[in-house]
Motif scaffolding. Structure first.
Motif, PDB file in Angstrom:
ATOM      1  N   LEU A  13      -4.581   1.393   5.765  1.00  0.00           N
ATOM      2  CA  LEU A  13      -3.436   1.183   4.902  1.00  0.00           C
ATOM      3  C   LEU A  13      -2.511   2.385   5.042  1.00  0.00           C
ATOM      4  N   VAL A  50       0.261 -10.482   1.509  1.00  0.00           N
ATOM      5  CA  VAL A  50      -0.915 -10.111   0.732  1.00  0.00           C
ATOM      6  C   VAL A  50      -0.475  -9.013  -0.223  1.00  0.00           C
ATOM      7  N   GLY A  52      -1.824  -6.235  -2.642  1.00  0.00           N
ATOM      8  CA  GLY A  52      -3.010  -5.468  -3.019  1.00  0.00           C
ATOM      9  C   GLY A  52      -2.922  -5.037  -4.469  1.00  0.00           C
ATOM     10  N   LEU A  53      -3.995  -5.245  -5.199  1.00  0.00           N
ATOM     11  CA  LEU A  53      -4.058  -4.871  -6.613  1.00  0.00           C
ATOM     12  C   LEU A  53      -5.230  -3.922  -6.839  1.00  0.00           C
ATOM     13  N   ASP A  54      -5.058  -3.028  -7.817  1.00  0.00           N
ATOM     14  CA  ASP A  54      -6.194  -2.182  -8.172  1.00  0.00           C
ATOM     15  C   ASP A  54      -7.054  -2.923  -9.204  1.00  0.00           C
ATOM     16  N   HIS A  57      -5.270  -4.688 -12.053  1.00  0.00           N
ATOM     17  CA  HIS A  57      -4.257  -5.663 -11.624  1.00  0.00           C
ATOM     18  C   HIS A  57      -2.882  -5.057 -11.374  1.00  0.00           C
ATOM     19  N   ASN A  63       1.666  -6.442   1.967  1.00  0.00           N
ATOM     20  CA  ASN A  63       1.574  -6.470   3.412  1.00  0.00           C
ATOM     21  C   ASN A  63       1.999  -7.847   3.917  1.00  0.00           C
TER      22      ASN A  63
END
Length: 67
Positions: A13, A50, A52-54, A57, A63
């Protein structure tokens, strides 16, 4: 005769801009739509993204997988 060893790849990443998700949290489909709709406005073909979440949320990155 040697056996075939497939190549190995590493996916990393890499942050491409200074922009951050801020305090944007996506916990349901309505919030996802409100957050992502502006990214798709005016596009002339389908994009697959896509997000990305921690663990809480919060958006940590987006991406583009394919166009």
């Amino acid at each position: 005769m040697r056996s075939y060893t497939p190549p190995r790849y590493r996916v990393m990443l890499v942050k491409e801009s200074g922009a951050t998700g801020g305090d944007v949290r996506i916990s349901d489909s309505n919030k996802a739509h409100r957050f992502l709709a502006p990214l798709f406005e005016g596009l002339d073909r389908e994009h697959f993204l896509v997000v990305g979440l921690d663990a809480k949320h919060a958006v940590i990155g987006i991406n583009t997988v394919s166009i």
